[in-house]
Scaffold this active site. Structure first.
Site, short mmCIF file in Angstrom:
data_model
loop_
_atom_site.label_atom_id
_atom_site.label_comp_id
_atom_site.label_asym_id
_atom_site.label_seq_id
_atom_site.Cartn_x
_atom_site.Cartn_y
_atom_site.Cartn_z
N ARG A 139 0.82 -1.22 0.00
CA ARG A 139 0.00 0.00 0.00
C ARG A 139 0.86 1.27 0.00
NH1 ARG A 139 -4.89 -1.82 4.04
NH2 ARG A 139 -6.39 -2.30 2.39
N GLY A 168 -12.37 -4.38 1.39
CA GLY A 168 -13.74 -3.96 1.69
C GLY A 168 -14.25 -2.96 0.67
N LYS A 180 -15.27 -14.83 7.15
CA LYS A 180 -16.67 -14.56 7.52
C LYS A 180 -17.60 -14.52 6.33
CE LYS A 180 -17.80 -11.80 10.90
NZ LYS A 180 -17.92 -10.48 11.57
N GLY A 239 -6.70 -6.00 0.66
CA GLY A 239 -5.64 -6.08 1.65
C GLY A 239 -5.11 -7.49 1.88
C1 3PG Z 1 -8.38 -2.00 5.12
O1 3PG Z 1 -7.35 -2.48 5.57
O2 3PG Z 1 -9.32 -2.74 4.72
C2 3PG Z 1 -8.50 -0.52 4.93
O3 3PG Z 1 -7.30 0.12 5.26
C3 3PG Z 1 -9.65 -0.01 5.77
O4 3PG Z 1 -9.41 -0.29 7.12
P1 3PG Z 1 -10.64 -0.46 8.13
O5 3PG Z 1 -11.35 -1.71 7.69
O6 3PG Z 1 -10.03 -0.57 9.50
O7 3PG Z 1 -11.53 0.74 7.99
#
Ligand code: 3PG
Ligand code: MG
Length: 395
Positions: free
Chosen positions: A34, A376, A199, A352
């Site tokens: 990232r 996400g 999940k 991620g």
């Molecule tokens: C992630 O790692 O999915 C993003 O950086 C967002 O992080 P978060 O899910 O803690 O908001």
């Protein structure tokens, strides 16, 4: 959306919201993907003589400083990648941030401390978020949104600051959006989607929308046991979300009615405990012993999944197939990664965890069509949800 080429940044203080949320082991960065993905936009701003103020979250601290979640190690790595010192502010909007920004010369870069050390960043209350956004906005003349991994969060730095400053979209978000469009508009078929991770409840929304778009949905990872249980199989001590069984059954029925092929593993690595050195064996997916838990898809499933990718033209993959961090349970994830590489499809690794898995297992990033920085975020985009961080950059 305006891009950074559409705005004047020379001599201006430009706040760049990046996603530098990297996995850390103590103070050591275990995957800098990232940070590397954030460099081109920062470099472009530096080259144009901006004073670049980078901000990000890291982990999920609860609105107060926690040394384990400091961005200090990230400042060091960012400086190495830029080939120039990055000034680090030990707070986000306080004295250190103000002094650091005040001293920043044109063409230089500063990084603020973790945004989530402030309760206003993630507050549900608009006024509380707004008050924090006011203070962040005071540090800058222009805002650039480039933290793709966080665009699905309605957080101050993502959603509220761009409403307070002239703003533009950074190159990383622009690239990610181009890729996501290829997964949603005029998709080349067959379109195969592989979903994993632990999940099932996190993935139901995207499955719902993929039932109208994908030709094949392959499922592995911890979430698969809810699918196997929904088909009436014994899953032993494996992860199981009982409250989702009805919904999963409904999806399986809808897939059949729509002609979407659901591909589930035919074998599983079943272990006596959640440990690398636990006794483990390949068992049939419909016969997991009552005293064991599944920690990976088995070898026949790895072959089956690779086979289902071979003739695909578009592939999206989110979520590991097993507990890939432990060698005995890494083979399913390896098989799927190799399946993506061997297919001629446009392949996208979403997010991620899967992105980190691909890199830490030693695969060449360039062998994939695109490795996304947002898990996400890309799932919510594919779900068709409106993303606050993109909404804020419109107009
Ligand atoms: C992630 O790692 O999915 C993003 O950086 C967002 O992080 P978060 O899910 O803690 O908001
Ligand atoms: Mg995440």
């Amino acid at each position: 959306m305006k891009t950074i080429d559409d705005i004047d940044v020379s001599g201006k203080r430009v706040l760049v919201r990046a996603d530098l949320n990297v996995p850390l082991d103590g103070g050591r960065i275990t995957d800098d993907g990232r940070i590397r993905a954030s460099v081109p936009t920062i470099k472009a701003l530096v080259d144009r003589g901006a004073k670049v103020i980078v901000c990000s979250h890291l982990g999920r601290p609860k609105g107060a400083p926690e040394p384990a979640y400091s961005l200090a190690p990230v400042a060091g790595r960012l400086g190495e990648l830029l080939g120039a010192d990055v000034a680090f502010a030990t707070d986000t909007v306080g004295e250190s941030a103000q002094a650091t920004v005040g001293e920043l010369a044109d063409g230089r870069v500063a990084l603020l401390e973790n945004l989530r050390f402030n309760p206003g960043e993630t507050a549900k209350d608009d006024a509380e978020r707004g008050a924090f956004a006011d203070r962040l906005a005071e540090l800058a003349d222009v805002y650039v949104g480039d933290g793709f991994g966080a665009v699905h969060r309605k957080h101050a730095s993502v959603y509220d600051v761009p409403a307070r400053l002239p703003h533009a979209v950074g190159g990383l978000i622009a690239t990610e959006l181009d890729v996501l469009e290829r997964l949603t508009e005029d998709v080349q078929r067959p379109y195969a989607v592989i979903l994993g991770g632990s999940k099932v409840s996190d993935k139901l929304g995207v499955i719902d929308s993929l039932l109208d778009k994908a030709d094949r949905i392959l499922v592995g990872g911890g979430m698969v046991f809810t699918f196997l249980a929904a088909q009436g199989h014994e899953v032993g001590k494996s992860l199981l979300e009982k409250d989702q069984l009805d919904r999963v059954r409904e999806y399986l029925a809808r897939a059949e009615a729509k002609g979407v092929e659901f591909v589930l593993p035919v074998d599983v690595i079943a272990a006596t405990a959640f440990a690398a050195d636990a006794d483990h064996a390949v068992v049939s997916a419909d016969a997991i012993p009552a005293d064991r838990l599944g920690l990976d898809i088995g070898p026949a499933s790895g072959e089956l999944f690779a086979d289902k990718l071979a003739d695909a033209q578009t592939v999206f993959w989110n979520g590991p197939m097993g507990v890939f961090e432990m060698e005995p349970y890494s083979h399913g994830t390896r098989a799927v990664a190799q399946g993506l590489i061997d297919s001629d499809a446009f392949t996208v690794v979403g997010g991620g965890d899967s992105a980190a898995a691909v890199r830490t297992l030693g695969f060449d990033e360039n062998a994939f069509g695109h490795i996304s920085t947002g898990g996400g975020a890309s799932l919510e985009y594919l779900e068709g949800k409106s993303l606050p961080g993109l909404e804020a950059l419109e107009g």
